[in-house]
Structure formats: structure tokens, C-alpha cells
Scaffold this motif. Structure first.
Motif, PDB file in Angstrom:
ATOM      1  N   THR A 281      29.629  -1.979 -14.918  1.00  0.00           N
ATOM      2  CA  THR A 281      30.048  -2.030 -16.324  1.00  0.00           C
ATOM      3  C   THR A 281      28.881  -2.545 -17.156  1.00  0.00           C
ATOM      4  N   ARG A 282      29.153  -2.826 -18.423  1.00  0.00           N
ATOM      5  CA  ARG A 282      28.080  -3.343 -19.282  1.00  0.00           C
ATOM      6  C   ARG A 282      27.874  -4.840 -19.102  1.00  0.00           C
ATOM      7  N   LEU A 283      28.686  -5.464 -18.238  1.00  0.00           N
ATOM      8  CA  LEU A 283      28.466  -6.864 -17.905  1.00  0.00           C
ATOM      9  C   LEU A 283      27.877  -6.954 -16.502  1.00  0.00           C
ATOM     10  N   HIS A 284      27.925  -8.145 -15.898  1.00  0.00           N
ATOM     11  CA  HIS A 284      27.304  -8.352 -14.590  1.00  0.00           C
ATOM     12  C   HIS A 284      28.162  -7.832 -13.450  1.00  0.00           C
ATOM     13  N   GLU A 285      27.534  -7.143 -12.501  1.00  0.00           N
ATOM     14  CA  GLU A 285      28.088  -6.883 -11.169  1.00  0.00           C
ATOM     15  C   GLU A 285      27.033  -7.333 -10.166  1.00  0.00           C
ATOM     16  N   SER A 286      27.476  -8.048  -9.150  1.00  0.00           N
ATOM     17  CA  SER A 286      26.497  -8.593  -8.223  1.00  0.00           C
ATOM     18  C   SER A 286      27.161  -9.021  -6.927  1.00  0.00           C
ATOM     19  N   THR A 287      26.354  -9.564  -6.001  1.00  0.00           N
ATOM     20  CA  THR A 287      26.766 -10.177  -4.729  1.00  0.00           C
ATOM     21  C   THR A 287      28.001  -9.511  -4.130  1.00  0.00           C
ATOM     22  N   SER A 288      27.769  -8.602  -3.225  1.00  0.00           N
ATOM     23  CA  SER A 288      28.841  -7.807  -2.639  1.00  0.00           C
ATOM     24  C   SER A 288      28.975  -8.085  -1.145  1.00  0.00           C
ATOM     25  N   ALA A 289      30.128  -7.696  -0.600  1.00  0.00           N
ATOM     26  CA  ALA A 289      30.382  -7.759   0.842  1.00  0.00           C
ATOM     27  C   ALA A 289      31.312  -6.609   1.185  1.00  0.00           C
ATOM     28  N   SER A 290      30.954  -5.817   2.193  1.00  0.00           N
ATOM     29  CA  SER A 290      31.719  -4.617   2.528  1.00  0.00           C
ATOM     30  C   SER A 290      32.234  -4.677   3.958  1.00  0.00           C
TER      31      SER A 290
ATOM     32  N   VAL B  91      32.743 -19.377 -22.555  1.00  0.00           N
ATOM     33  CA  VAL B  91      32.000 -18.964 -21.368  1.00  0.00           C
ATOM     34  C   VAL B  91      32.719 -17.797 -20.701  1.00  0.00           C
ATOM     35  N   ILE B  92      31.952 -16.767 -20.340  1.00  0.00           N
ATOM     36  CA  ILE B  92      32.505 -15.651 -19.579  1.00  0.00           C
ATOM     37  C   ILE B  92      32.405 -16.016 -18.101  1.00  0.00           C
ATOM     38  N   ARG B  93      33.514 -16.280 -17.467  1.00  0.00           N
ATOM     39  CA  ARG B  93      33.529 -16.709 -16.072  1.00  0.00           C
ATOM     40  C   ARG B  93      33.312 -15.530 -15.124  1.00  0.00           C
ATOM     41  N   LEU B  94      33.139 -15.841 -13.852  1.00  0.00           N
ATOM     42  CA  LEU B  94      32.927 -14.826 -12.824  1.00  0.00           C
ATOM     43  C   LEU B  94      34.183 -14.657 -11.991  1.00  0.00           C
ATOM     44  N   LYS B  95      34.404 -13.427 -11.537  1.00  0.00           N
ATOM     45  CA  LYS B  95      35.540 -13.123 -10.671  1.00  0.00           C
ATOM     46  C   LYS B  95      35.073 -12.220  -9.531  1.00  0.00           C
TER      47      LYS B  95
ATOM     48  N   TRP C 180      22.027 -16.423 -21.419  1.00  0.00           N
ATOM     49  CA  TRP C 180      21.604 -17.487 -20.500  1.00  0.00           C
ATOM     50  C   TRP C 180      20.076 -17.510 -20.441  1.00  0.00           C
ATOM     51  N   ASN C 181      19.491 -16.293 -20.232  1.00  0.00           N
ATOM     52  CA  ASN C 181      18.039 -16.243 -20.092  1.00  0.00           C
ATOM     53  C   ASN C 181      17.398 -15.057 -20.824  1.00  0.00           C
ATOM     54  N   SER C 182      18.184 -14.423 -21.671  1.00  0.00           N
ATOM     55  CA  SER C 182      17.693 -13.297 -22.460  1.00  0.00           C
ATOM     56  C   SER C 182      17.193 -12.145 -21.590  1.00  0.00           C
ATOM     57  N   LYS C 183      17.833 -11.955 -20.452  1.00  0.00           N
ATOM     58  CA  LYS C 183      17.477 -10.856 -19.555  1.00  0.00           C
ATOM     59  C   LYS C 183      18.624  -9.862 -19.479  1.00  0.00           C
ATOM     60  N   ASP C 184      18.347  -8.718 -18.843  1.00  0.00           N
ATOM     61  CA  ASP C 184      19.330  -7.652 -18.772  1.00  0.00           C
ATOM     62  C   ASP C 184      20.475  -8.012 -17.847  1.00  0.00           C
ATOM     63  N   PHE C 185      21.604  -7.384 -18.117  1.00  0.00           N
ATOM     64  CA  PHE C 185      22.749  -7.578 -17.243  1.00  0.00           C
ATOM     65  C   PHE C 185      22.528  -6.858 -15.905  1.00  0.00           C
ATOM     66  N   LEU C 186      23.233  -7.310 -14.906  1.00  0.00           N
ATOM     67  CA  LEU C 186      23.038  -6.850 -13.536  1.00  0.00           C
ATOM     68  C   LEU C 186      23.977  -5.717 -13.176  1.00  0.00           C
ATOM     69  N   ASP C 187      23.511  -4.809 -12.317  1.00  0.00           N
ATOM     70  CA  ASP C 187      24.337  -3.755 -11.739  1.00  0.00           C
ATOM     71  C   ASP C 187      24.097  -3.715 -10.230  1.00  0.00           C
TER      72      ASP C 187
ATOM     73  N   PHE D 170      33.059  -7.584  -4.637  1.00  0.00           N
ATOM     74  CA  PHE D 170      31.856  -7.823  -5.422  1.00  0.00           C
ATOM     75  C   PHE D 170      32.174  -8.762  -6.584  1.00  0.00           C
ATOM     76  N   THR D 171      31.123  -9.332  -7.144  1.00  0.00           N
ATOM     77  CA  THR D 171      31.239 -10.272  -8.259  1.00  0.00           C
ATOM     78  C   THR D 171      31.048  -9.537  -9.578  1.00  0.00           C
ATOM     79  N   ARG D 172      31.888  -9.887 -10.543  1.00  0.00           N
ATOM     80  CA  ARG D 172      31.778  -9.295 -11.876  1.00  0.00           C
ATOM     81  C   ARG D 172      32.176 -10.348 -12.902  1.00  0.00           C
ATOM     82  N   ASN D 173      31.606 -10.235 -14.097  1.00  0.00           N
ATOM     83  CA  ASN D 173      32.077 -11.081 -15.201  1.00  0.00           C
ATOM     84  C   ASN D 173      33.548 -10.822 -15.484  1.00  0.00           C
ATOM     85  N   ASN D 174      34.223 -11.845 -15.946  1.00  0.00           N
ATOM     86  CA  ASN D 174      35.633 -11.735 -16.298  1.00  0.00           C
ATOM     87  C   ASN D 174      35.814 -10.719 -17.431  1.00  0.00           C
TER      88      ASN D 174
END
Length: 644
Positions: free
Chosen positions: A218-227, A253-257, A188-195, A236-240
Motif C-alpha cells: 500500500t502507500r504506507l509501510h509493509e515490512s518484516t514477513s514470515a511465510s 501515531v500510526i501504529r503497526l499491525k 520519522w526520517n523523511s524517507k520513503d515508505f517501505l514495500d 507481514f507488518t503494515r501500518n495501521n
């Protein structure tokens, strides 16, 4: 571009028209369709440098910059599109162009472009919002200055965003990739994946940042959490992904879950994706209600108003989920609504570029009332909002402290977290819905055309309503103040109710108005004055029917209220049968009515009964006229004539 833009749910609506045999254009369009905007930008720029240009290319290049939040470059491309291909520009192009101009502080130019957008759209909520909020900058200025903001101690040269409360500390998302030499990058923007990272806290200060364990990251995105408040459950949000491998949809497209993680003794023992996730659309950015029984999230699932909407879903006692519900058109627009957060006072904060703002994504707030989302929506103003993207706002109502993220100038990284202190809370409109019916006090018949007035505590009339064909009214009050609700009708004594300040719960107020006795006189039909249904009898019968009992009871109530009232019951028949029989039958009907009223407590001296047979027909259905049963029924009746 900023890392968290990866997680904005975007529904790209432009078409992919492959022009000629140009291999570069084909490749760029493929990357664009996969949301791989960074390589798409590189290829489109090469094509432009070679002198090839088309409206489709400019649109996709402009959109690629736009969704990478490179608003200065996007603005240049959209301007070229508008200047050179005015006939090819869509309403959505104008909207995005206006958005980029606002991020550059060019508000007058942005208004001019938005005017073109509103001319091209009639049913778009964004157009309606801008038409009705021409002075939205003044409104934003009025809401500004409510927060003190400062830097977050643990920002880095990378992206930090999506803070969320976790026990006594916070979680946040970053692409800093601490301790990992092999960086994963997203096209998407040539940046690192999120943890996900954690900042612990004690009674004194925040401690060092730690990365959550590999069960969550994981080696994909993890983000936006609620506890949850006890920290034992985190959404939390993670790539599919499945079995450690990412899953693409049919467009690549790798969707979000959203995933739910359960901890026991500080160890994450169970991580599962939620049952309403999908491989064909994204579910992301969880937030919990104060009672932890409702999960809010953003999605581009079917049925959304725009590119992404905010939804909610019930969390059942057994941990299962209900059916996701869209929060509706007051919250969601045809653009992006995302990153929800609900405070302890049930204020919904969210980011949007569809509601009028300063530029890019702005933070908005609205009060949730009785599980509805129809209240006034406030732009929280500066300094939280800026010309750039501002998002992932959270607030602790008990301390008035919180955090948000932004890609504004002056930060350490591409996205940065900022701390905030609320110094002056937003003053939400308190709207209370009042409804009811206005009736005659004696007959209980609804009064059509009665006036309902709302008068404030300064005795100023602030609004009016008229009852409908059923005597009903509906209105909305400002429940931040006391109000008098008054019902008026010609020939009746006004009635009034006082409502003090409230939290806005809907109320039903019925008014029963007393008649002004001066309006009734000798010879008047009391049944008409009381708006009664006609007292009918069955063919060849003189007993009181159940429906007639209801109406006679209303006459009795009037006589009880006015002890000097005397009436004569006039009863009638239809024309069928001999005249002498009909005269006898009508007299029996009059006597039957009088006897009934006496049995209910009315003094016999106040009542007279007179039968008129078929001598006073109401519709000409005499012996020489052929009439239906329904027409004959109209003549089998009783009247109540005022004698005194």
C-alpha cells in the motif's frame, strides 16, 4: 536515517514540558510526540542556533537522533546534556549515551557511562547484565568468527532489510519504490515508505527482484514477513489502516499491525489483520516456529518490560489464535528487543540494544528448551554484529546459509542486506533440571538434610545440594556431559544414579537409602530409627486405625529385610479410667498390634507384646492434671523396641 528504524517499536518515556511561549519549541515537541523525528530535529536545531538551550530540549534532540540511528550526532547532544546539566540526567539518558559511545567504538568511555547508569538503577535488568558481564567484550570475542558474510546482490542506494525465506527464494523490505514516481515519505526520517519485494530462485541462481502486488503493498509501510513452508500463508507488518486509510492513535501515531495473507494459485485472495492487533500499541515483526503452530512477534503492548518486547501466540488448528504471551525477563529487557526469528533447531535469534553488545542493535541467540526461554543468551559476535545496528537475522539450518541486515559503514544504502554462511555453530549451554526426594528405604519417610552431590565423568565434584524440610532437592546439570548424581546421609548407605548426555528434558530422581544396620541396637525404638509417625489409638479402643496401619507396614518391611530382627511392642494408655482397666486395655493394644503383624507374615516368635497402662505417660497428664483431648491422645500409643 535508516528505513527499518521506522518499524522499531519505541516507547518514548520523556515528558513534554512546553517552555514559555516559544512557538518553535511547541511545534518541535508536537512532532516529537508523534515520532516525527526528522522535522523535530530541524526545529530543535534552529532553536539551539538561536542560543536557547534546556535539558528537556537536549534530551529530545538526543533521542530524536538516537531513534533515527544517527549515533554520532546523538552522542554529541547527550555529552552536552551530561556536561552541562548533570543533575537533570536520567538513568535512561545515561544508557542511551553509553549505547552511542559503543557505536563509535569508544568502549572505555561507554563503560564509564554505564557505571553511572548502574549506580542509578537497582532493579533494571540491563544494569544487572552489565554488572555480571563486566568482561562481555571478551565473551563476544569468543563467540565471534562463526560466520562468513558477503554482500547481497540486490542491495540498492536505498534501504533493504528484513529478509525472510519464501518458497525457494526470499522476501525483503525496501524503500526503493520501484516504478513509482510519486514517492511517499514518512516524517520519522523523511524517507520513503517501505514495500515488500521478492527474489525468486531456481536451482542455479537468484533471479530478478519483483515487487509484490498492490493487494499486499500500500502507500504506507509493509515490512518484516514470515511465510509458511508451502508459501500459501504470509504474515507481514503494515501500518495501521482501515478501508485504505491510515489510522492514528490519540497521540497522532500510526501504529503497526501484523496481517495474514492467504494465497491460492499464486494469487493473494485474503488479507486480514490479526485479532490481537490494537489501535493503541504496535504488533510487528512476525516469525514462525518450525512447526508453524506458534507466531513470534515484537510489541509495546501493556505488560512489556521495556520499549518493546518479544511475545509469542499459539496458532490453533482452525487458524484462530490463542492469547499472546511475553517471553519473560530473561529475553526481554527495559530497552528494545525486536525482530525475532526461530530456526529449525529451535534457536531464537533476535535484535536487542538492552543486552550487552557492540553498539546499537546486536543479534542475540538462545536455545528454546521445552517451550521455555530461560537458557543462556549469546551475542553472536562479529562479523554479524558491528558497532552499528544489526538485525533481521535468518538462517537455514539445512544449508547453514542465511541473511541479516545492518546500517554499518561500507554499504550501498542506509540499510543493507548481507548474506552469511555459518561455519561454526554456537555451543549453547545445556541445562537440565533435576529434582526429587530422598527417603528411608524401609519407612519411605523423607530424609531432611541429606546431601546431593553431582560428580562429573572425571570424578570431580561440581555442585552439591541439601534436601529441605520435606526431603526434596532441586538442582541444574550441564547436560552436554555425563554426570553422577549421588545421595548421602549419615547412617545410610549412599545411592547413585548416572545421567548421560541429553537434550535437557527435566527429570525426577527419587533416592531410597538403606540404613547402615550398625546404627541400630538393643533397646532402640525402631519407630524412631525409621522416623515413623507415632502409632495412636482411639479412646477406649484397641483396634488398629488406618493411619496406624501405614506406619506398622513400615515396621513389617524392616523385619522382612532383617530376618534376625526381634522386637517388643510396648503399648500405652492415657490416665483416664481405672488403673486396672488401663493396664488391660494397653495389653489388648499390644496384642492387637502383634496379631496384625503376624497376619501380614511376620513370625510370631519374633514378636512380643507388653502393655504398660498409664505408667509411662509422656507429658505428665496424670490423674491429678487437667489436660486437653489432644494431650491425652499423645499417651495412647505403641512403641517397637529392638530386642535382638
Amino acid at each position: 536515517m535508516i528505513k527499518r528504524i521506522l518499524l522499531l517499536i519505541v516507547l518514548i518515556s520523556s515528558t513534554s514540558n512546553i517552555l514559555g511561549q516559544d512557538r518553535l519549541i511547541t511545534k518541535a515537541n508536537e512532532k516529537y510526540a508523534e515520532y516525527s523525528f526528522s522535522p523535530a530535529i530541524d526545529i530543535y536545531k534552529k532553536v539551539l542556533d538561536k542560543g536557547y538551550v534546556s535539558p528537556d530540549l537536549l534530551k529530545k534532540l538526543g533521542n530524536s537522533y538516537y531513534f533515527n540511528a544517527d549515533y554520532p550526532e546523538a552522542s554529541k547532544i547527550y555529552k552536552r546534556l551530561v556536561d552541562d546539566y548533570g543533575d537533570e540526567v536520567s538513568a535512561e539518558d545515561y544508557f542511551r549515551y553509553a549505547q552511542t559511545l559503543r557505536t563509535l567504538g569508544q568502549y572505555d568511555e561507554s563503560k564509564a557511562v554505564m557505571s553511572k547508569f548502574t549506580e542509578m538503577t537497582s532493579d533494571d535488568g540491563r544494569a544487572s547484565a552489565y554488572k555480571s558481564e563486566r568482561d562481555y567484550m571478551a565473551e563476544i570475542a569468543k563467540n565471534s568468527g562463526r560466520y562468513d558474510i558477503g554482500p547481497f546482490e540486490y542491495n540498492s542506494i536505498y534501504s533493504e532489510f528484513a529478509p525472510s525465506f519464501y518458497k525457494k527464494g526470499i522476501l525483503f523490505s525496501s524503500d526503493r519504490d520501484t516504478g513509482n514516481l510519486a514517492r511517499y515519505r514518512h516524517t520519522w526520517n523523511s524517507k520513503d515508505f517501505l514495500d515488500l519485494y521478492k527474489v525468486n530462485s531456481d536451482s542455479a541462481s537468484l533471479n530478478l527482484v519483483t515487487k509484490l502486488d498492490k493487494n499486499l503493498n500500500t502507500r504506507l509501510h509493509e515490512s518484516t514477513s514470515a511465510s509458511t513452508k508451502d508459501g500459501n500463508i504470509t504474515y507481514f507488518t503494515r501500518n495501521n489502516m482501515k478501508d485504505g486509510k491510515y489510522v492514528k492513535d490519540e497521540n497522532g501515531v500510526i501504529r503497526l499491525k501484523i496481517f495474514r495473507a492467504v494465497a491460492e494459485n499464486g494469487v493473494w485472495v485474503s488479507i486480514e489483520d490479526l485479532p490481537f492487533n490494537s489501535d493503541t500499541y504496535s504488533i510487528a515483526h512476525p516469525a514462525l516456529s518450525p512447526d508453524e503452530r506458534t507466531l513470534y512477534f515484537a510489541s509495546d503492548m501493556p505488560g512489556t518490560y521495556g520499549q518493546s518486547d518479544i511475545f509469542k501466540v499459539a496458532i490453533n488448528q482452525d487458524g484462530t489464535f490463542g492469547t499472546p504471551e511475553n517471553l519473560g525477563g530473561n529475553i526481554n529487557t527495559e530497552a528494545r528487543e525486536t525482530f525475532p526469528f526461530v530456526s529449525a533447531d529451535e534457536i531464537l535469534y533476535f535484535a536487542s540494544d538492552g543486552h550487552p553488545g557492540l553498539g546499537g542493535l546486536d543479534v542475540f541467540a538462545t536455545k528454546i528448551k521445552n517451550r521455555t526461554y530461560n537458557g543462556t543468551i549469546f551475542n553472536v559476535g562479529e562479523p554479524v554484529n558491528s558497532k552499528m545496528d544489526d538485525f533481521t537475522f535468518i538462517l537455514d539450518e539445512s544449508t547453514k546459509k542465511g541473511y541479516f541486515a545492518s546500517n554499518r559503514e561500507g554499504g550501498m544504502g542506509e540499510d543493507d542486506i548481507y548474506s552469511l554462511l555459518e561455519t561454526k555453530p554456537l555451543e549453547f549451554d545445556c541445562i537440565q533440571r533435576i529434582s526429587g526426594t530422598v527417603r528411608d528405604k524401609i519407612s519411605s519417610e523423607p530424609l531432611v538434610g541429606a546431601t546431593i552431590k553431582v560428580i562429573d565423568e572425571n570424578n570431580d565434584e561440581i555442585l552439591t545440594a541439601i534436601t529441605d524440610a520435606n526431603g526434596n532437592y532441586n538442582l541444574q546439570l550441564d547436560c552436554n556431559q555425563g554426570n553422577f548424581v549421588r545421595a548421602l546421609m549419615q547412617g545410610y548407605v549412599p545411592s547413585e544414579e548416572y545421567l548421560g548426555k541429553s537434550t535437557g528434558e527435566p527429570m525426577a530422581i527419587d533416592f531410597y537409602l538403606e540404613r547402615d544396620t550398625v546404627t541400630a541396637g538393643f533397646g532402640d525404638d525402631l519407630a524412631k530409627l525409621l522416623q515413623l509417625s507415632t502409632i495412636y489409638f482411639d479412646l477406649n479402643k484397641y483396634n488398629i486405625r488406618p493411619d496406624a496401619e501405614i506406619e506398622i507396614q513400615k515396621v513389617i518391611a524392616a523385619m522382612e529385610k532383617y530376618p534376625s530382627l526381634k522386637i517388643q511392642v510396648n503399648s500405652h494408655t492415657d490416665s483416664r479410667g481405672r488403673d486396672s482397666y488401663n493396664l488391660w486395655l494397653s495389653q489388648k493394644r499390644a496384642e492387637s498390634t502383634v496379631e496384625y503383624m503376624v497376619s501380614k507374615g511376620i513370625d510370631k516368635e519374633r514378636l512380643l507384646g507388653q502393655g504398660y497402662g498409664e505408667t509411662r505417660l509422656v507429658n505428665g497428664c496424670d490423674n491429678n492434671t487437667r489436660c486437653t483431648k489432644e494431650q491425652h491422645q499423645l499417651n495412647r500409643r505403641s512403641e517397637f523396641i529392638i530386642l535382638e
